[in-house]
Design a protein around this motif. Structure first.
Motif, short mmCIF file in Angstrom:
data_model
loop_
_atom_site.label_atom_id
_atom_site.label_comp_id
_atom_site.label_asym_id
_atom_site.label_seq_id
_atom_site.Cartn_x
_atom_site.Cartn_y
_atom_site.Cartn_z
N GLN A 160 0.85 -1.33 -0.47
CA GLN A 160 0.27 -0.40 -0.28
C GLN A 160 1.05 1.49 -0.10
O GLN A 160 0.52 2.04 -0.97
N GLU A 184 -9.90 -9.21 3.41
CA GLU A 184 -9.02 -9.40 4.27
C GLU A 184 -7.42 -9.62 3.56
O GLU A 184 -6.83 -9.39 4.24
N LYS A 194 -6.79 -6.11 2.17
CA LYS A 194 -6.21 -5.29 2.16
C LYS A 194 -5.21 -4.34 2.54
O LYS A 194 -3.62 -5.48 2.71
N ASP A 195 -4.74 -3.70 2.59
CA ASP A 195 -3.35 -3.25 2.49
C ASP A 195 -2.51 -3.33 0.51
O ASP A 195 -0.76 -3.42 1.09
#
Length: 310
Positions: free
Chosen positions: A120, A222, A225-226
């Motif tokens: 990210q 999940e 994410k990031d």
């Protein structure tokens, strides 16, 4: 010969057949078979087999997830009835089945894509297909060498396995024969690739897009994410953001994403059995809706009939 005698002979033959020690053959609604699948297709295969078993409770699938070549070898050795792969059998592999007088079957189920993922914190989320090729030929080794790159440090290529379909696909596309000198790290699964990229800003991960493209699945949220999904342009000198494409449904279906690939079901089934039932479910029934849900592009769209009433 009377009808009664004929019925008696048929009954005796049926009883003898059931006592020959051989297990009964599976059919599209009942039985147990082994399936081999490339690990990058785990979310897809899990949902397809689970949905099918939900319709036919007596149908059971034992799925073995392996790198693609190992999955194919399991099918050729009769350790698996069918295999989910990104390619068809080679001439030598077909010869193995021919020697055993087995007529193999192959069915294209969907169009998938190899997704490139980055941390990210890495804002270098756009890349041309030419730049990616230069990464694999060793001409580009640093993030700062990318057009408009603002990330420092060496590019670490992360794959799930040395023999994975993800790695083989990219090497074949760019005609790379030797990876010596490339900064490549292999994890044990697509999920571990995701975890590695999440923890390493210099990493460029390669995964099957079905791991992160199911918008209705909590696990997908999940795993995503990031992370950033890299947009790739087929143009050498793109001039706008619209020149870049990501491995999601529309760009796969419209053949705009450069790293798209087919999904095949390869089978060695010699009778109308459970493998054929599963394939028919995918291409002729609601199985294509699962492919849609996963963000891939089904080979045979699911036909919906809508009745309009005044």
């Amino acid at each position: 010969m009377t009808k009664l005698k004929i019925f008696g002979l048929l009954l005796i033959a049926a009883l003898l057949g059931s006592c020959d020690g051989k297990p009964p053959l599976d059919n599209p609604a009942r039985g147990t078979i082994v399936i081999a699948a490339d690990e990058s297709f785990r979310p897809l295969v899990t949902q397809l087999t689970s949905a099918y078993s939900g319709i036919y409770p007596d149908a059971h699938f034992k799925v073995i997830y392996k790198p693609e070549q190992e999955a194919i070898n399991l099918m050729l050795k009769d350790s698996a009835r069918m295999a989910f792969t990104t390619r068809l059998l080679t001439a030598n592999e077909k010869a193995v089945l021919n020697q055993r007088k087995i007529v193999g079957a192959s069915t294209k189920l969907a169009t998938d894509g190899v997704a490139l993922i980055i941390n990210q914190t890495n804002t270098d989320s756009l890349m041309t297909i030419d730049e990616l090729k230069q990464v694999f030929t060793g001409k580009i080794k640093q993030w700062s060498q990318l057009k408009g790159g603002n990330q420092s440090g060496p590019i670490t290529l992360v794959f799930d396995n040395n023999n994975s379909s993800n790695l083989e696909f990219v090497l074949h596309k760019f005609e790379i024969k030797n990876v010596t000198g490339l900064r490549i790290f292999t994890a044990k699964s697509n999920r571990e690739v995701i975890d590695f990229v999440r923890q390493n800003p210099s990493a460029l991960g390669f995964i099957g897009v079905n791991w992160i493209s199911d918008g209705d699945e909590p696990l997908t949220a999940e795993l995503s994410k990031d992370l950033r999904v890299v947009g790739i342009s087929p143009k050498t000198n793109p001039t706008e953001r619209a020149d870049y494409f990501q491995p999601f449904q529309e760009d796969l279906g419209m053949q705009r994403y450069p790293l798209r690939r087919p999904v095949y079901a390869l089978s060695r089934e010699a009778h109308p059995g459970l493998a054929g039932g599963l394939v028919n479910y995918v291409i002729r029934d609601a199985g294509s809706l699962i492919i849609y849900k996963l963000g891939l592009w089904p080979s045979v769209p699911y036909n919906r009939e809508v009745n309009l009433r005044k």
